[in-house]
Scaffold this active site. Structure first.
Site, mmCIF file in Angstrom:
data_model
loop_
_atom_site.group_PDB
_atom_site.id
_atom_site.type_symbol
_atom_site.label_atom_id
_atom_site.label_comp_id
_atom_site.label_asym_id
_atom_site.label_seq_id
_atom_site.Cartn_x
_atom_site.Cartn_y
_atom_site.Cartn_z
ATOM 1 N N CYS A 1 0.770 -1.176 -0.076
ATOM 2 C CA CYS A 1 0.054 -0.002 -0.021
ATOM 3 C C CYS A 1 0.730 1.458 0.057
ATOM 4 O O CYS A 1 1.737 1.488 0.716
ATOM 5 C CB CYS A 1 -0.880 -0.011 1.144
ATOM 6 S SG CYS A 1 -1.878 1.648 1.557
ATOM 7 N N HIS B 1 -8.542 7.699 3.438
ATOM 8 C CA HIS B 1 -7.890 8.855 3.467
ATOM 9 C C HIS B 1 -8.900 10.358 3.211
ATOM 10 O O HIS B 1 -9.955 9.870 2.395
ATOM 11 C CB HIS B 1 -6.898 9.253 2.134
ATOM 12 C CG HIS B 1 -7.226 8.971 0.850
ATOM 13 N ND1 HIS B 1 -7.386 7.586 0.772
ATOM 14 C CD2 HIS B 1 -7.665 9.822 -0.257
ATOM 15 C CE1 HIS B 1 -7.621 7.736 -0.664
ATOM 16 N NE2 HIS B 1 -7.876 9.094 -1.293
ATOM 17 N N ASP C 1 -1.332 16.686 -0.706
ATOM 18 C CA ASP C 1 -1.556 15.847 -1.976
ATOM 19 C C ASP C 1 -0.350 16.214 -2.968
ATOM 20 O O ASP C 1 0.235 17.280 -3.396
ATOM 21 C CB ASP C 1 -3.104 16.056 -2.659
ATOM 22 C CG ASP C 1 -3.430 14.921 -3.434
ATOM 23 O OD1 ASP C 1 -4.288 14.221 -3.193
ATOM 24 O OD2 ASP C 1 -2.963 14.973 -4.454
HETATM 25 P P1 5GP Z 1 -8.497 9.034 -4.154
HETATM 26 O O1 5GP Z 1 -8.736 9.699 -5.542
HETATM 27 O O2 5GP Z 1 -8.197 7.825 -3.817
HETATM 28 O O3 5GP Z 1 -9.713 9.870 -3.566
HETATM 29 O O4 5GP Z 1 -7.256 10.147 -3.762
HETATM 30 C C1 5GP Z 1 -5.822 9.725 -3.983
HETATM 31 C C2 5GP Z 1 -5.100 10.852 -3.744
HETATM 32 O O5 5GP Z 1 -3.729 10.687 -3.407
HETATM 33 C C3 5GP Z 1 -5.136 11.954 -5.064
HETATM 34 O O6 5GP Z 1 -5.379 12.996 -5.015
HETATM 35 C C4 5GP Z 1 -3.552 11.795 -5.574
HETATM 36 O O7 5GP Z 1 -3.196 12.919 -6.321
HETATM 37 C C5 5GP Z 1 -2.870 11.532 -4.039
HETATM 38 N N1 5GP Z 1 -1.611 10.862 -4.578
HETATM 39 C C6 5GP Z 1 -1.351 9.630 -5.226
HETATM 40 N N2 5GP Z 1 -0.241 9.305 -5.157
HETATM 41 C C7 5GP Z 1 0.520 10.155 -4.161
HETATM 42 C C8 5GP Z 1 1.774 10.075 -3.518
HETATM 43 O O8 5GP Z 1 2.801 9.562 -3.882
HETATM 44 N N3 5GP Z 1 2.171 11.087 -2.717
HETATM 45 C C9 5GP Z 1 1.105 12.043 -2.396
HETATM 46 N N4 5GP Z 1 1.519 12.897 -1.472
HETATM 47 N N5 5GP Z 1 -0.031 11.930 -2.803
HETATM 48 C C10 5GP Z 1 -0.499 11.225 -3.550
HETATM 49 ZN ZN ZN Z 2 -2.201 1.248 3.796
#
Ligand code: 5GP
Ligand code: ZN
Length: 112
Positions: free
Chosen positions: A3, A98, A29
C-alpha cells in the site's frame, strides 16, 4: 507491504508532512486540486470509509478534530471541503482510507 500510503507512513515513500502523531498522518497531495490540498490518514490500514466501524470511532473523531486544526493553521477561514472517496464508483485511486482537505479557492458544488 504494497500500500502506497502505508509506505508513506513507514517513510519508504517521502511526503510533505503537515502533521503526525501515533495514530494519524497528514501530508500534502502530490497533485493538488486547490491551493490547499492535504490528505489525512489513519496509520492503521483501512481500505476505505466502507471499513469504518464503531471500533474506529475514537481514531476517526481525532482525525476530524485535527482536520479542524489544520484548516485553521492553513488559513482556510472562509471555508474548506472534506472528502473521502470510497470504492470504484467514487473514483477511489488509493486503497488506504484518506480524507482530503481542499480549500483556498471557491469550490463548485459538484458531486457528479
Ligand atoms: P483518491 O482518488 O483515492 O480519493 O485520492 C488519492 C489522492 O492521492 C489523489 O488526490 C492523488 O493525487 C494522491 N496521491 C497519489 N499518489 C500520491 C503520492 O505518492 N504522494 C502524495 N502525497 N499524494 C499522492
Ligand atoms: Zn495502507
Amino acid at each position: 507491504m504494497e500500500c502506497l500510503f502505508c509506505k508513506i507512513v513507514s517513510g519508504e515513500v517521502p511526503a510533505q508532512k503537515v502533521y503526525e502523531d501515533d495514530s494519524m498522518l497528514a501530508f500534502r497531495d502530490i497533485s493538488p486540486m486547490a491551493p490547499t490540498h492535504i490528505l489525512v490518514i489513519p496509520k492503521l490500514h483501512l481500505n476505505s470509509a466502507a471499513d469504518i466501524t464503531t471500533e474506529h470511532a475514537a481514531a476517526i473523531g481525532a482525525i476530524f478534530a485535527k482536520i479542524a486544526d489544520i484548516a485553521k493553521a492553513e488559513g482556510l477561514s472562509s471555508g474548506f471541503r472534506v472528502v473521502t472517496n470510497s470504492g470504484k464508483d467514487a473514483g477511489q485511486s488509493v486503497e488506504h482510507l484518506h480524507f482530503h482537505i481542499i480549500g483556498g479557492r471557491s469550490l463548485s458544488l459538484a458531486f457528479g
